[in-house]
Design a protein around this motif. Structure first.
Motif, PDB file in Angstrom:
ATOM      1  N   ALA A 208      36.155  48.063  47.879  1.00 40.82           N
ATOM      2  CA  ALA A 208      37.114  47.674  46.847  1.00 40.82           C
ATOM      3  C   ALA A 208      36.909  46.193  46.536  1.00 40.82           C
ATOM      4  O   ALA A 208      37.002  45.349  47.430  1.00 40.82           O
ATOM      5  CB  ALA A 208      38.538  47.929  47.316  1.00 40.82           C
ATOM      6  N   LEU A 209      36.627  45.897  45.280  1.00 40.17           N
ATOM      7  CA  LEU A 209      36.496  44.518  44.822  1.00 40.17           C
ATOM      8  C   LEU A 209      37.746  44.125  44.044  1.00 40.17           C
ATOM      9  O   LEU A 209      38.242  44.907  43.224  1.00 40.17           O
ATOM     10  CB  LEU A 209      35.268  44.359  43.918  1.00 40.17           C
ATOM     11  CG  LEU A 209      33.905  44.609  44.557  1.00 40.17           C
ATOM     12  CD1 LEU A 209      32.806  44.467  43.514  1.00 40.17           C
ATOM     13  CD2 LEU A 209      33.659  43.641  45.708  1.00 40.17           C
ATOM     14  N   VAL A 237      37.177  38.384  45.432  1.00 45.62           N
ATOM     15  CA  VAL A 237      36.206  37.473  44.811  1.00 45.62           C
ATOM     16  C   VAL A 237      36.945  36.232  44.318  1.00 45.62           C
ATOM     17  O   VAL A 237      37.760  36.303  43.394  1.00 45.62           O
ATOM     18  CB  VAL A 237      35.462  38.165  43.660  1.00 45.62           C
ATOM     19  CG1 VAL A 237      34.458  37.207  43.020  1.00 45.62           C
ATOM     20  CG2 VAL A 237      34.756  39.423  44.175  1.00 45.62           C
ATOM     21  N   ALA A 238      36.644  35.103  44.926  1.00 41.49           N
ATOM     22  CA  ALA A 238      37.321  33.846  44.596  1.00 41.49           C
ATOM     23  C   ALA A 238      37.060  33.458  43.142  1.00 41.49           C
ATOM     24  O   ALA A 238      35.943  33.574  42.641  1.00 41.49           O
ATOM     25  CB  ALA A 238      36.842  32.738  45.529  1.00 41.49           C
ATOM     26  N   ILE A 244      36.062  41.038  37.172  1.00 44.91           N
ATOM     27  CA  ILE A 244      35.192  40.334  38.121  1.00 44.91           C
ATOM     28  C   ILE A 244      33.772  40.254  37.581  1.00 44.91           C
ATOM     29  O   ILE A 244      33.077  39.240  37.736  1.00 44.91           O
ATOM     30  CB  ILE A 244      35.190  41.055  39.485  1.00 44.91           C
ATOM     31  CG1 ILE A 244      36.611  41.310  39.970  1.00 44.91           C
ATOM     32  CG2 ILE A 244      34.404  40.252  40.516  1.00 44.91           C
ATOM     33  CD1 ILE A 244      36.689  42.299  41.105  1.00 44.91           C
ATOM     34  N   HIS A 245      33.333  41.324  36.938  1.00 40.86           N
ATOM     35  CA  HIS A 245      31.956  41.391  36.453  1.00 40.86           C
ATOM     36  C   HIS A 245      31.708  40.458  35.273  1.00 40.86           C
ATOM     37  O   HIS A 245      30.552  40.190  34.940  1.00 40.86           O
ATOM     38  CB  HIS A 245      31.612  42.828  36.057  1.00 40.86           C
ATOM     39  CG  HIS A 245      32.500  43.410  35.004  1.00 40.86           C
ATOM     40  ND1 HIS A 245      33.858  43.518  35.148  1.00 40.86           N
ATOM     41  CD2 HIS A 245      32.221  43.910  33.775  1.00 40.86           C
ATOM     42  CE1 HIS A 245      34.385  44.065  34.067  1.00 40.86           C
ATOM     43  NE2 HIS A 245      33.403  44.308  33.208  1.00 40.86           N
ATOM     44  N   GLU A 251      27.943  37.180  41.619  1.00 35.79           N
ATOM     45  CA  GLU A 251      28.605  37.561  42.872  1.00 35.79           C
ATOM     46  C   GLU A 251      28.996  39.033  42.840  1.00 35.79           C
ATOM     47  O   GLU A 251      28.906  39.737  43.856  1.00 35.79           O
ATOM     48  CB  GLU A 251      29.832  36.680  43.101  1.00 35.79           C
ATOM     49  CG  GLU A 251      30.466  36.873  44.466  1.00 35.79           C
ATOM     50  CD  GLU A 251      31.548  35.858  44.759  1.00 35.79           C
ATOM     51  OE1 GLU A 251      32.241  36.033  45.790  1.00 35.79           O
ATOM     52  OE2 GLU A 251      31.708  34.900  43.979  1.00 35.79           O
ATOM     53  N   PHE A 252      29.421  39.502  41.686  1.00 29.00           N
ATOM     54  CA  PHE A 252      29.758  40.913  41.530  1.00 29.00           C
ATOM     55  C   PHE A 252      28.545  41.780  41.848  1.00 29.00           C
ATOM     56  O   PHE A 252      28.625  42.717  42.659  1.00 29.00           O
ATOM     57  CB  PHE A 252      30.233  41.174  40.104  1.00 29.00           C
ATOM     58  CG  PHE A 252      30.505  42.609  39.785  1.00 29.00           C
ATOM     59  CD1 PHE A 252      31.715  43.184  40.095  1.00 29.00           C
ATOM     60  CD2 PHE A 252      29.540  43.398  39.160  1.00 29.00           C
ATOM     61  CE1 PHE A 252      31.974  44.520  39.796  1.00 29.00           C
ATOM     62  CE2 PHE A 252      29.787  44.724  38.856  1.00 29.00           C
ATOM     63  CZ  PHE A 252      31.002  45.282  39.178  1.00 29.00           C
ATOM     64  N   CYS A 253      27.411  41.487  41.242  1.00 29.93           N
ATOM     65  CA  CYS A 253      26.198  42.289  41.468  1.00 29.93           C
ATOM     66  C   CYS A 253      25.723  42.174  42.909  1.00 29.93           C
ATOM     67  O   CYS A 253      25.255  43.159  43.488  1.00 29.93           O
ATOM     68  CB  CYS A 253      25.097  41.870  40.503  1.00 29.93           C
ATOM     69  SG  CYS A 253      25.419  42.337  38.783  1.00 29.93           S
TER      70      CYS A 253
END
Length: 262
Positions: A208-209, A237-238, A244-245, A251-253
């Motif tokens: 889970a992101l 994800v900071a 996010i993407h 960072e997502f990838c």
């Protein structure tokens, strides 16, 4: 192991099915434009429009739609299973964005776990509370669409050109015949507001992101989801918002590739 050949042979690149989010006027092409070129270097990417969006609205504006998040999640899971069957794919990875794609990914695992290797879901996967108002359609203007999209990133100033482009595209798509009826049906949960899927039935590994600066769903939505899933972990994800993407594409990838290819 995820495969990429209809014959069932070993995959040169694992198959990744990308399931887009559920905002008004969305489609797969617009949703994944910031990360698809990189992901396509490591995966064979399949990017369908989900039921109720893009090419899957259909020509009949008065057609019967499912009602509520749970029914939509299952209908979309069934849609993806039919797609996999038609392409001869036995097992794939899933990447599901938010309340449409994330919920569909979880429902697909629950109903056909043998078809999924691993899954990444984003923004709580539709397991949080429903919004108090239906986005955009209670005020269907271009400015309303722009405001709706602006909430999805951490800082709008970082994405002015992209937001302008997507506003134009999604405003037009959101006003197509049948689009509003389909969208409103997604929020018609009925008594008790049943969850999109029983987490205990999601038996495949899940990452889970969640964006630290998500203005749509707080991080505790994903914290509760991960705690309820049998095999899951959370990565916050900071500096990222709900998208996010878009806010943190590299960072997502990195997170997606590391989890799915490990």
């Amino acid at each position: 192991m995820a495969e990429n050949s209809a014959s069932g042979g070993p995959a040169a690149r694992p198959v990744l099915v990308l399931l887009h989010g559920g905002g008004p006027g969305v489609d797969a092409a617009g949703n994944w434009r910031t990360v698809l070129p990189r992901l396509a270097e490591r995966f064979e990417c399949v990017t369908p429009d989900l039921l109720g969006f893009g090419t899957q609205i259909g020509p009949a504006p008065d057609r019967e739609w499912p009602h509520g998040p749970a029914a939509w999640a299952q209908e979309r899971a069934d849609q993806i299973l039919r797609l996999l069957d038609s392409q001869g794919r036995r097992q794939v990875h899933l990447l599901g964005n938010s309340a449409a794609g994330g919920a569909a990914a979880l429902a697909l695992i629950a109903s056909a776990p043998e078809r999924v290797d691993r899954a990444v879901v984003m923004g709580g996967a539709g397991t949080g509370p429903l919004p108090a108002r239906v986005p955009f359609y209670d005020e269907p203007t271009r400015d309303s669409m722009r405001a709706t999209l602006g909430r999805l990133v951490a800082d709008e100033k970082d994405h002015l050109e992209l937001l302008a482009q997507l506003t134009d595209i999604r405003y037009e798509q959101a006003l197509r015949p049948g689009a509003e009826a389909a969208f409103r049906a997604m929020f018609d949960a009925g008594p008790g507001h049943p969850a999109p899927v029983d987490p205990a039935a999601v038996t495949r590994p899940v990452l889970a992101l969640h964006g630290e600066r998500d203005r749509v769903a707080p991080t505790d939505v994903s914290e509760r989801l991960v705690a309820a899933l049998p095999q899951a972990r959370l990565e916050v994800v900071a500096g990222a918002g709900h998208w996010i993407h878009v806010d943190r594409p590299d960072e997502f990838c990195d997170n997606v590739e590391r989890f799915l290819l490990s």
